[in-house]
Design a protein around this motif. Sequence first.
Motif, PDB file in Angstrom:
ATOM      1  N   PHE A   7     -13.733  59.939  -5.356  1.00  0.00           N
ATOM      2  CA  PHE A   7     -12.603  59.165  -4.854  1.00  0.00           C
ATOM      3  C   PHE A   7     -13.132  58.194  -3.801  1.00  0.00           C
ATOM      4  O   PHE A   7     -13.667  58.627  -2.780  1.00  0.00           O
ATOM      5  CB  PHE A   7     -11.561  60.091  -4.204  1.00  0.00           C
ATOM      6  CG  PHE A   7     -10.823  60.947  -5.198  1.00  0.00           C
ATOM      7  CD1 PHE A   7     -11.411  62.081  -5.735  1.00  0.00           C
ATOM      8  CD2 PHE A   7      -9.537  60.617  -5.603  1.00  0.00           C
ATOM      9  CE1 PHE A   7     -10.743  62.879  -6.661  1.00  0.00           C
ATOM     10  CE2 PHE A   7      -8.856  61.410  -6.527  1.00  0.00           C
ATOM     11  CZ  PHE A   7      -9.467  62.541  -7.053  1.00  0.00           C
ATOM     12  N   LEU A  37     -12.631  57.106  -8.936  1.00  0.00           N
ATOM     13  CA  LEU A  37     -11.204  56.831  -8.797  1.00  0.00           C
ATOM     14  C   LEU A  37     -10.997  55.971  -7.560  1.00  0.00           C
ATOM     15  O   LEU A  37     -11.608  56.208  -6.511  1.00  0.00           O
ATOM     16  CB  LEU A  37     -10.398  58.121  -8.652  1.00  0.00           C
ATOM     17  CG  LEU A  37     -10.118  58.845  -9.976  1.00  0.00           C
ATOM     18  CD1 LEU A  37     -11.326  59.630 -10.425  1.00  0.00           C
ATOM     19  CD2 LEU A  37      -8.920  59.753  -9.833  1.00  0.00           C
ATOM     20  N   VAL A  60      -8.802  54.642 -12.899  1.00  0.00           N
ATOM     21  CA  VAL A  60      -7.576  55.227 -12.349  1.00  0.00           C
ATOM     22  C   VAL A  60      -7.379  54.711 -10.930  1.00  0.00           C
ATOM     23  O   VAL A  60      -8.322  54.684 -10.127  1.00  0.00           O
ATOM     24  CB  VAL A  60      -7.658  56.769 -12.341  1.00  0.00           C
ATOM     25  CG1 VAL A  60      -6.461  57.377 -11.604  1.00  0.00           C
ATOM     26  CG2 VAL A  60      -7.725  57.300 -13.770  1.00  0.00           C
ATOM     27  N   ILE A  62      -4.957  54.857  -7.362  1.00  0.00           N
ATOM     28  CA  ILE A  62      -4.001  55.631  -6.564  1.00  0.00           C
ATOM     29  C   ILE A  62      -3.581  54.774  -5.381  1.00  0.00           C
ATOM     30  O   ILE A  62      -4.436  54.272  -4.645  1.00  0.00           O
ATOM     31  CB  ILE A  62      -4.668  56.918  -6.043  1.00  0.00           C
ATOM     32  CG1 ILE A  62      -5.146  57.776  -7.223  1.00  0.00           C
ATOM     33  CG2 ILE A  62      -3.732  57.697  -5.124  1.00  0.00           C
ATOM     34  CD1 ILE A  62      -6.181  58.828  -6.840  1.00  0.00           C
ATOM     35  N   ILE A  64      -1.396  54.722  -1.905  1.00  0.00           N
ATOM     36  CA  ILE A  64      -0.683  55.549  -0.917  1.00  0.00           C
ATOM     37  C   ILE A  64       0.176  54.613  -0.074  1.00  0.00           C
ATOM     38  O   ILE A  64      -0.309  53.908   0.804  1.00  0.00           O
ATOM     39  CB  ILE A  64      -1.682  56.361  -0.069  1.00  0.00           C
ATOM     40  CG1 ILE A  64      -2.551  57.228  -1.006  1.00  0.00           C
ATOM     41  CG2 ILE A  64      -0.946  57.222   0.952  1.00  0.00           C
ATOM     42  CD1 ILE A  64      -3.578  58.097  -0.294  1.00  0.00           C
ATOM     43  N   VAL A  77      -1.101  49.798  -9.639  1.00  0.00           N
ATOM     44  CA  VAL A  77      -1.152  51.171  -9.126  1.00  0.00           C
ATOM     45  C   VAL A  77      -0.624  52.110 -10.202  1.00  0.00           C
ATOM     46  O   VAL A  77       0.504  51.959 -10.666  1.00  0.00           O
ATOM     47  CB  VAL A  77      -0.313  51.329  -7.835  1.00  0.00           C
ATOM     48  CG1 VAL A  77      -0.151  52.805  -7.469  1.00  0.00           C
ATOM     49  CG2 VAL A  77      -0.952  50.564  -6.680  1.00  0.00           C
ATOM     50  N   GLN A  78      -1.444  53.075 -10.602  1.00  0.00           N
ATOM     51  CA  GLN A  78      -1.011  54.026 -11.631  1.00  0.00           C
ATOM     52  C   GLN A  78      -0.413  55.295 -11.024  1.00  0.00           C
ATOM     53  O   GLN A  78       0.490  55.890 -11.593  1.00  0.00           O
ATOM     54  CB  GLN A  78      -2.209  54.407 -12.504  1.00  0.00           C
ATOM     55  CG  GLN A  78      -2.739  53.220 -13.294  1.00  0.00           C
ATOM     56  CD  GLN A  78      -4.135  53.478 -13.799  1.00  0.00           C
ATOM     57  OE1 GLN A  78      -4.533  54.616 -14.014  1.00  0.00           O
ATOM     58  NE2 GLN A  78      -4.905  52.426 -14.005  1.00  0.00           N
ATOM     59  N   VAL A  79      -0.942  55.711  -9.901  1.00  0.00           N
ATOM     60  CA  VAL A  79      -0.431  56.903  -9.221  1.00  0.00           C
ATOM     61  C   VAL A  79       0.089  56.489  -7.849  1.00  0.00           C
ATOM     62  O   VAL A  79      -0.664  56.407  -6.877  1.00  0.00           O
ATOM     63  CB  VAL A  79      -1.521  57.989  -9.066  1.00  0.00           C
ATOM     64  CG1 VAL A  79      -0.958  59.220  -8.362  1.00  0.00           C
ATOM     65  CG2 VAL A  79      -2.112  58.369 -10.422  1.00  0.00           C
ATOM     66  N   PRO A  80       1.389  56.175  -7.759  1.00  0.00           N
ATOM     67  CA  PRO A  80       1.949  55.803  -6.463  1.00  0.00           C
ATOM     68  C   PRO A  80       2.324  57.049  -5.658  1.00  0.00           C
ATOM     69  O   PRO A  80       3.026  57.919  -6.159  1.00  0.00           O
ATOM     70  CB  PRO A  80       3.210  55.006  -6.829  1.00  0.00           C
ATOM     71  CG  PRO A  80       3.596  55.489  -8.187  1.00  0.00           C
ATOM     72  CD  PRO A  80       2.367  56.063  -8.857  1.00  0.00           C
ATOM     73  N   ILE A  81       1.810  57.139  -4.439  1.00  0.00           N
ATOM     74  CA  ILE A  81       2.199  58.216  -3.530  1.00  0.00           C
ATOM     75  C   ILE A  81       3.113  57.590  -2.469  1.00  0.00           C
ATOM     76  O   ILE A  81       2.717  56.638  -1.798  1.00  0.00           O
ATOM     77  CB  ILE A  81       0.960  58.841  -2.851  1.00  0.00           C
ATOM     78  CG1 ILE A  81      -0.049  59.336  -3.903  1.00  0.00           C
ATOM     79  CG2 ILE A  81       1.355  59.952  -1.892  1.00  0.00           C
ATOM     80  CD1 ILE A  81       0.422  60.483  -4.759  1.00  0.00           C
ATOM     81  N   SER A  96      -8.278  60.668   2.099  1.00  0.00           N
ATOM     82  CA  SER A  96      -8.277  61.072   0.692  1.00  0.00           C
ATOM     83  C   SER A  96      -9.521  60.587  -0.045  1.00  0.00           C
ATOM     84  O   SER A  96      -9.685  60.872  -1.234  1.00  0.00           O
ATOM     85  CB  SER A  96      -7.022  60.536  -0.012  1.00  0.00           C
ATOM     86  OG  SER A  96      -5.865  61.121   0.556  1.00  0.00           O
TER      87      SER A  96
ATOM     88  N   ASN B   3       0.969  55.077 -15.751  1.00  0.00           N
ATOM     89  CA  ASN B   3       2.078  54.551 -14.956  1.00  0.00           C
ATOM     90  C   ASN B   3       3.395  54.381 -15.709  1.00  0.00           C
ATOM     91  O   ASN B   3       4.349  53.863 -15.162  1.00  0.00           O
ATOM     92  CB  ASN B   3       1.694  53.262 -14.240  1.00  0.00           C
ATOM     93  CG  ASN B   3       1.259  52.201 -15.212  1.00  0.00           C
ATOM     94  OD1 ASN B   3       1.101  52.456 -16.401  1.00  0.00           O
ATOM     95  ND2 ASN B   3       1.087  51.003 -14.714  1.00  0.00           N
ATOM     96  N   ARG B  70      -9.973  68.150   1.637  1.00  0.00           N
ATOM     97  CA  ARG B  70      -9.650  68.365   0.228  1.00  0.00           C
ATOM     98  C   ARG B  70     -10.029  69.770  -0.228  1.00  0.00           C
ATOM     99  O   ARG B  70      -9.580  70.226  -1.285  1.00  0.00           O
ATOM    100  CB  ARG B  70     -10.337  67.338  -0.649  1.00  0.00           C
ATOM    101  CG  ARG B  70     -11.870  67.472  -0.661  1.00  0.00           C
ATOM    102  CD  ARG B  70     -12.509  66.405  -1.523  1.00  0.00           C
ATOM    103  NE  ARG B  70     -12.102  65.122  -1.036  1.00  0.00           N
ATOM    104  CZ  ARG B  70     -11.569  64.171  -1.798  1.00  0.00           C
ATOM    105  NH1 ARG B  70     -11.453  64.362  -3.098  1.00  0.00           N
ATOM    106  NH2 ARG B  70     -11.189  63.046  -1.275  1.00  0.00           N
ATOM    107  N   VAL B  82      -5.233  63.734   0.818  1.00  0.00           N
ATOM    108  CA  VAL B  82      -5.466  64.388   2.110  1.00  0.00           C
ATOM    109  C   VAL B  82      -4.719  63.608   3.174  1.00  0.00           C
ATOM    110  O   VAL B  82      -5.086  62.478   3.497  1.00  0.00           O
ATOM    111  CB  VAL B  82      -6.977  64.417   2.429  1.00  0.00           C
ATOM    112  CG1 VAL B  82      -7.225  65.127   3.757  1.00  0.00           C
ATOM    113  CG2 VAL B  82      -7.758  65.091   1.304  1.00  0.00           C
ATOM    114  N   SER B  96       7.427  61.181  -3.495  1.00  0.00           N
ATOM    115  CA  SER B  96       6.546  60.691  -4.559  1.00  0.00           C
ATOM    116  C   SER B  96       7.032  61.103  -5.944  1.00  0.00           C
ATOM    117  O   SER B  96       6.423  60.750  -6.949  1.00  0.00           O
ATOM    118  CB  SER B  96       5.117  61.214  -4.341  1.00  0.00           C
ATOM    119  OG  SER B  96       4.582  60.686  -3.144  1.00  0.00           O
TER     120      SER B  96
END
Lengths: 159, 159, 159, 159
Positions: A7, A37, A60, A62, A64, A77-81, A96, B3, B70, B82, B96
């Motif tokens: 990451f 990632l 991938v 992410i 945040i 953004v594929q994984v939105p937090i 992270s 997504n 992590r 994290v 989320s």
Amino acid sequence: MINKKRFIAVIGGSQPSPQEVQFAEEVGRELAKRGALLVCGGLGGVMEAACRGASLEGGVTIGILPGESRQAANPYVQVPIVTGIGYARNLAVVKSAQAVIAIGGNYGTLSEISHALQGGIPVIGLNTWSLSRNGQQDNSITIAQSPAEAVNKALSLAI
Amino acid sequence: MINKKRFIAVIGGSQPSPQEVQFAEEVGRELAKRGALLVCGGLGGVMEAACRGASLEGGVTIGILPGESRQAANPYVQVPIVTGIGYARNLAVVKSAQAVIAIGGNYGTLSEISHALQGGIPVIGLNTWSLSRNGQQDNSITIAQSPAEAVNKALSLAI
Amino acid sequence: MINKKRFIAVIGGSQPSPQEVQFAEEVGRELAKRGALLVCGGLGGVMEAACRGASLEGGVTIGILPGESRQAANPYVQVPIVTGIGYARNLAVVKSAQAVIAIGGNYGTLSEISHALQGGIPVIGLNTWSLSRNGQQDNSITIAQSPAEAVNKALSLAI
Amino acid sequence: MINKKRFIAVIGGSQPSPQEVQFAEEVGRELAKRGALLVCGGLGGVMEAACRGASLEGGVTIGILPGESRQAANPYVQVPIVTGIGYARNLAVVKSAQAVIAIGGNYGTLSEISHALQGGIPVIGLNTWSLSRNGQQDNSITIAQSPAEAVNKALSLAI
């Protein structure tokens, strides 16, 4: 298996110069090619360019986010937090990641660099901040001259 | 394409009953089969059981961690976030997600239910809290009797 | 000496009923008379009424604000804390107190009650939420019938 | 009336040099004499020295703590705010102030300087970080040579 991958955070301003946009996109592409990632703050500028680069290579991404809605994420953004904690999410972006690549950036980026160094997370800089403390140069930021060098250094220094 | 998928949070205690563990694992399996991404707090108990279930079916699991490392993530978390913000990460877990499935749980779970309802995010409950306010029943938590029903309701109510 | 005094949080909605406003103001007055410091979320409704009551009796009021600006504080907040972390400040409101008095309230208040109970901080309720878990009544919220009783109980249970 | 007073943050490391301790104590004394309220991170080192100085002159001290317990506050904190959000409380320290005085400090202090500058809050530096960006000096930190000068500048620049 996602969970064996690295990451790497890419940080930088929301109003980058054209060169910074190009750097960010190349960093994103290179991270994806290398199987890492991408973690970022999920918004525009450097964040969006890096996500676009990674997405183009099938990586991938992410994001945040500071606010209360996933709608604020850039389209790559594929994984939105969704954190809802405002600028305090800057900490989560760097913590992270196993290494951080800083491209240009303003005071928000400087806060992320600080939080990373405070937590022992390596920071690689492309045209970004440099620091001195009480008159003495601080060399904690590893300088890179190109996106490829930045990615190489990030992957080799990753904790 | 990640997504286009649904993000569903599974919340619950770190010291669940055997039935709650079974429910959580089945919820995780079912979410993965249906193509949804699992968001959780990343630690043990219900969180771990749900991640294990999702992983067994090839699903993607996101763990939003309270601490600074992590390493605290359960072994089935593929994307560890994290945050370093302690229990304030409970907000990020539910915000989320597009719907939340609560299984059993203690006061930490109740705080997540509250933050979800406050943010207009549907909550589906399996053997969890029920609420009344000033003497009047509050029916905001949608009751499910089985893991499959919980997942069905979460996917149909997801915002 | 401020630091020998009790810190008591008053929580509740931003759109209270007239009775809740009256209760909050009386709770604020009574806390000030008894030498306790009032902690709250710093905004309107129950928070403002409690701060007004405390101020009228010469008490000290602390408002822990969600946003980025002290200007959002109600006019009776003497010590505005600007967190910038949104609803995550709800945790700071209750964790900064030795006991919590909940008056009415919506889901935000319920999240504060949950975080307090999770942290072992006594909660006294006036016309507020009641809880049951998996079909069984949870009696962790100490019920009070009047503002004076709520303040008495908060001061005697304060940790 | 507390609420007409200035709120000034004092930031710096938990392991200061003897000179930094002396500077911090003098800054605390001077702020108290001038009627300003002292905001800090509530722990040891520069934070404790500043609180001690302010207390000796009868000033009010506010400590915004990272952890879950007020017991972690240094003995000169009169108003402990317990956030439970770890280093994310650094934001609250600076955003709760109208100007910030930085004394020495490590990366945590640098993150606070960054968050302050990002939010438009003046930063006065005593033997602290200096910054350059992309090879160009950034002069956003106002330099002071003595505690008295730092306090003068903080009070005159306070927003």
